[in-house]
Design an enzyme around this catalytic site. Structure first.
Site, PDB file in Angstrom:
ATOM      1  N   ASP A  10       0.834  -1.200   0.000  1.00  0.00           N
ATOM      2  CA  ASP A  10       0.000   0.000   0.000  1.00  0.00           C
ATOM      3  C   ASP A  10       0.873   1.256   0.000  1.00  0.00           C
ATOM      4  O   ASP A  10       0.885   2.041   0.954  1.00  0.00           O
ATOM      5  CB  ASP A  10      -0.949  -0.026   1.199  1.00  0.00           C
ATOM      6  CG  ASP A  10      -1.931  -1.178   1.094  1.00  0.00           C
ATOM      7  OD1 ASP A  10      -2.358  -1.472  -0.035  1.00  0.00           O
ATOM      8  OD2 ASP A  10      -2.255  -1.784   2.118  1.00  0.00           O
ATOM      9  N   LYS A  32      -0.277  -8.126  -1.852  1.00  0.00           N
ATOM     10  CA  LYS A  32      -1.621  -7.601  -1.598  1.00  0.00           C
ATOM     11  C   LYS A  32      -1.692  -6.139  -2.009  1.00  0.00           C
ATOM     12  O   LYS A  32      -0.885  -5.317  -1.570  1.00  0.00           O
ATOM     13  CB  LYS A  32      -1.994  -7.713  -0.123  1.00  0.00           C
ATOM     14  CG  LYS A  32      -3.442  -7.283   0.158  1.00  0.00           C
ATOM     15  CD  LYS A  32      -3.686  -7.072   1.635  1.00  0.00           C
ATOM     16  CE  LYS A  32      -3.220  -5.714   2.092  1.00  0.00           C
ATOM     17  NZ  LYS A  32      -4.254  -4.674   2.073  1.00  0.00           N
ATOM     18  N   LYS A  61     -12.356  -5.024  -0.665  1.00  0.00           N
ATOM     19  CA  LYS A  61     -13.439  -5.019   0.342  1.00  0.00           C
ATOM     20  C   LYS A  61     -14.757  -4.530  -0.267  1.00  0.00           C
ATOM     21  O   LYS A  61     -15.405  -3.614   0.233  1.00  0.00           O
ATOM     22  CB  LYS A  61     -13.053  -4.171   1.551  1.00  0.00           C
ATOM     23  CG  LYS A  61     -11.839  -4.688   2.310  1.00  0.00           C
ATOM     24  CD  LYS A  61     -11.572  -3.853   3.569  1.00  0.00           C
ATOM     25  CE  LYS A  61     -10.410  -4.408   4.375  1.00  0.00           C
ATOM     26  NZ  LYS A  61      -9.112  -4.202   3.694  1.00  0.00           N
ATOM     27  N   ASP A  64     -21.691  -3.630  -1.510  1.00  0.00           N
ATOM     28  CA  ASP A  64     -22.745  -2.878  -2.191  1.00  0.00           C
ATOM     29  C   ASP A  64     -23.895  -3.848  -2.445  1.00  0.00           C
ATOM     30  O   ASP A  64     -23.871  -4.986  -1.953  1.00  0.00           O
ATOM     31  CB  ASP A  64     -22.206  -2.287  -3.499  1.00  0.00           C
ATOM     32  CG  ASP A  64     -22.855  -0.954  -3.861  1.00  0.00           C
ATOM     33  OD1 ASP A  64     -24.103  -0.895  -3.842  1.00  0.00           O
ATOM     34  OD2 ASP A  64     -22.127   0.007  -4.164  1.00  0.00           O
ATOM     35  N   ILE A  65     -24.886  -3.433  -3.221  1.00  0.00           N
ATOM     36  CA  ILE A  65     -25.964  -4.347  -3.542  1.00  0.00           C
ATOM     37  C   ILE A  65     -25.408  -5.485  -4.393  1.00  0.00           C
ATOM     38  O   ILE A  65     -24.378  -5.339  -5.059  1.00  0.00           O
ATOM     39  CB  ILE A  65     -27.121  -3.619  -4.261  1.00  0.00           C
ATOM     40  CG1 ILE A  65     -26.664  -3.055  -5.605  1.00  0.00           C
ATOM     41  CG2 ILE A  65     -27.702  -2.519  -3.372  1.00  0.00           C
ATOM     42  CD1 ILE A  65     -27.810  -2.488  -6.435  1.00  0.00           C
ATOM     43  N   THR A  68     -24.322  -4.851  -8.094  1.00  0.00           N
ATOM     44  CA  THR A  68     -23.157  -3.981  -8.256  1.00  0.00           C
ATOM     45  C   THR A  68     -21.862  -4.723  -7.939  1.00  0.00           C
ATOM     46  O   THR A  68     -20.864  -4.588  -8.651  1.00  0.00           O
ATOM     47  CB  THR A  68     -23.293  -2.740  -7.366  1.00  0.00           C
ATOM     48  OG1 THR A  68     -24.444  -2.003  -7.775  1.00  0.00           O
ATOM     49  CG2 THR A  68     -22.061  -1.847  -7.466  1.00  0.00           C
ATOM     50  N   THR A 115      -9.235  -5.431  11.754  1.00  0.00           N
ATOM     51  CA  THR A 115      -8.312  -5.579  12.882  1.00  0.00           C
ATOM     52  C   THR A 115      -8.049  -4.268  13.609  1.00  0.00           C
ATOM     53  O   THR A 115      -7.408  -4.255  14.648  1.00  0.00           O
ATOM     54  CB  THR A 115      -6.977  -6.190  12.419  1.00  0.00           C
ATOM     55  OG1 THR A 115      -6.453  -5.408  11.343  1.00  0.00           O
ATOM     56  CG2 THR A 115      -7.169  -7.623  11.958  1.00  0.00           C
ATOM     57  N   GLN A 184      -3.338  -1.029  14.838  1.00  0.00           N
ATOM     58  CA  GLN A 184      -4.006  -2.313  14.988  1.00  0.00           C
ATOM     59  C   GLN A 184      -4.347  -2.566  16.458  1.00  0.00           C
ATOM     60  O   GLN A 184      -3.600  -2.183  17.353  1.00  0.00           O
ATOM     61  CB  GLN A 184      -3.122  -3.438  14.468  1.00  0.00           C
ATOM     62  CG  GLN A 184      -2.657  -3.254  13.035  1.00  0.00           C
ATOM     63  CD  GLN A 184      -3.811  -3.257  12.049  1.00  0.00           C
ATOM     64  OE1 GLN A 184      -4.794  -3.958  12.228  1.00  0.00           O
ATOM     65  NE2 GLN A 184      -3.693  -2.448  11.010  1.00  0.00           N
ATOM     66  N   ARG A 205       3.600  -3.049   6.998  1.00  0.00           N
ATOM     67  CA  ARG A 205       4.602  -2.141   7.545  1.00  0.00           C
ATOM     68  C   ARG A 205       5.823  -2.811   8.171  1.00  0.00           C
ATOM     69  O   ARG A 205       6.935  -2.279   8.036  1.00  0.00           O
ATOM     70  CB  ARG A 205       3.927  -1.195   8.544  1.00  0.00           C
ATOM     71  CG  ARG A 205       3.129  -0.095   7.856  1.00  0.00           C
ATOM     72  CD  ARG A 205       2.221   0.652   8.812  1.00  0.00           C
ATOM     73  NE  ARG A 205       1.029  -0.119   9.129  1.00  0.00           N
ATOM     74  CZ  ARG A 205       0.008   0.341   9.842  1.00  0.00           C
ATOM     75  NH1 ARG A 205       0.050   1.569  10.341  1.00  0.00           N
ATOM     76  NH2 ARG A 205      -1.046  -0.396  10.081  1.00  0.00           N
TER      77      ARG A 205
END
Length: 224
Positions: A10, A32, A61, A64-65, A68, A115, A184, A205
């Protein structure tokens, strides 16, 4: 799976993320890519990271409906992710549609409880019981919906594994012994999570922000 560790990439800079992935590729089992990365770099960024040659976990993550979420799953077929996340709290129909729309080789796993949350946070959102109770309820829902597994903290993965013997369990928020916890709240060591039944260990991290990411990855790998 030879190495269950997926490095959380990330990072805001695509070149930096790709360079880090290339450096540690021999000591992790996959990469990831989360919401920050995907919003910044989109499909192009995923294709660039995939060139490193490791499986890609798209941690989007989705929530939604059902229609979608199914459309979103179909839209990412071309990226060929090995794992994609949806939120278990989206309900059974959403989970079923997400799995039906996923690629043949993509595992769909449901996020149970972040988490970064604890029991007090649950109460503030109107959810009763302990984090363990909440995760077990959502684990049952995910299992009944026919998806591949769940995402949960290391503190709940043992119970989830007992409840769902052949489930696929992704555990984030891990911290090697002696490392900073950061934001966390429900953490365990990578080794403990693995011993308790984790299929994939998501670590960010402790590797990405280490003075020597390669050595940090090697040290974690050695504990497993």
């Amino acid at each position: 799976m030879t190495n269950p560790v997926y490095l959380a990439l990330d990072l805001p800079q695509l070149d930096a993320a790709k360079a880090l992935a290339a450096r540690v590729k021999n000591h992790v089992g996959g990469l990831k890519l989360g919401l920050e990365f995907f919003c910044a770099h989109g499909s192009h960024g995923v294709h660039e990271i995939a060139q490193v040659g490791l499986p890609i976990f798209l941690d989007l993550k989705l929530h939604d409906i059902p229609n979608t979420v199914a459309g979103a799953m179909q839209a990412i077929h071309v990226l060929e992710p090995s794992i994609v996340t949806v939120h278990a709290s989206g309900g059974r129909a959403m989970l079923e549609d997400a799995k039906a729309a996923a690629g043949e080789h993509t595992k769909v796993v449901a996020v149970t409880m972040l988490t970064s949350l604890d029991e007090q946070d649950l109460k503030r959102t109107g959810v009763g019981g302990t984090p363990h109770d909440h995760v077990m309820r959502l684990t049952e829902l995910a299992h009944d919906a026919g998806i591949d597994g769940i995402v949960c903290s290391g503190q709940e993965v043992g119970g989830a594994h007992k409840q769902w013997k052949d489930g696929f369990f992704v555990v984030p928020g891990l911290r090697p012994a002696g490392s900073a916890v950061g934001d966390q709240k429900r953490v365990v060591t990578p080794r403990q999570a693995r011993d308790d039944g984790a299929s994939v260990l998501v670590i960010g991290r402790p590797i990405s922000r280490a003075d020597d990411p390669v050595q940090a990855a090697r040290d974690i790998e050695a504990t497993l």
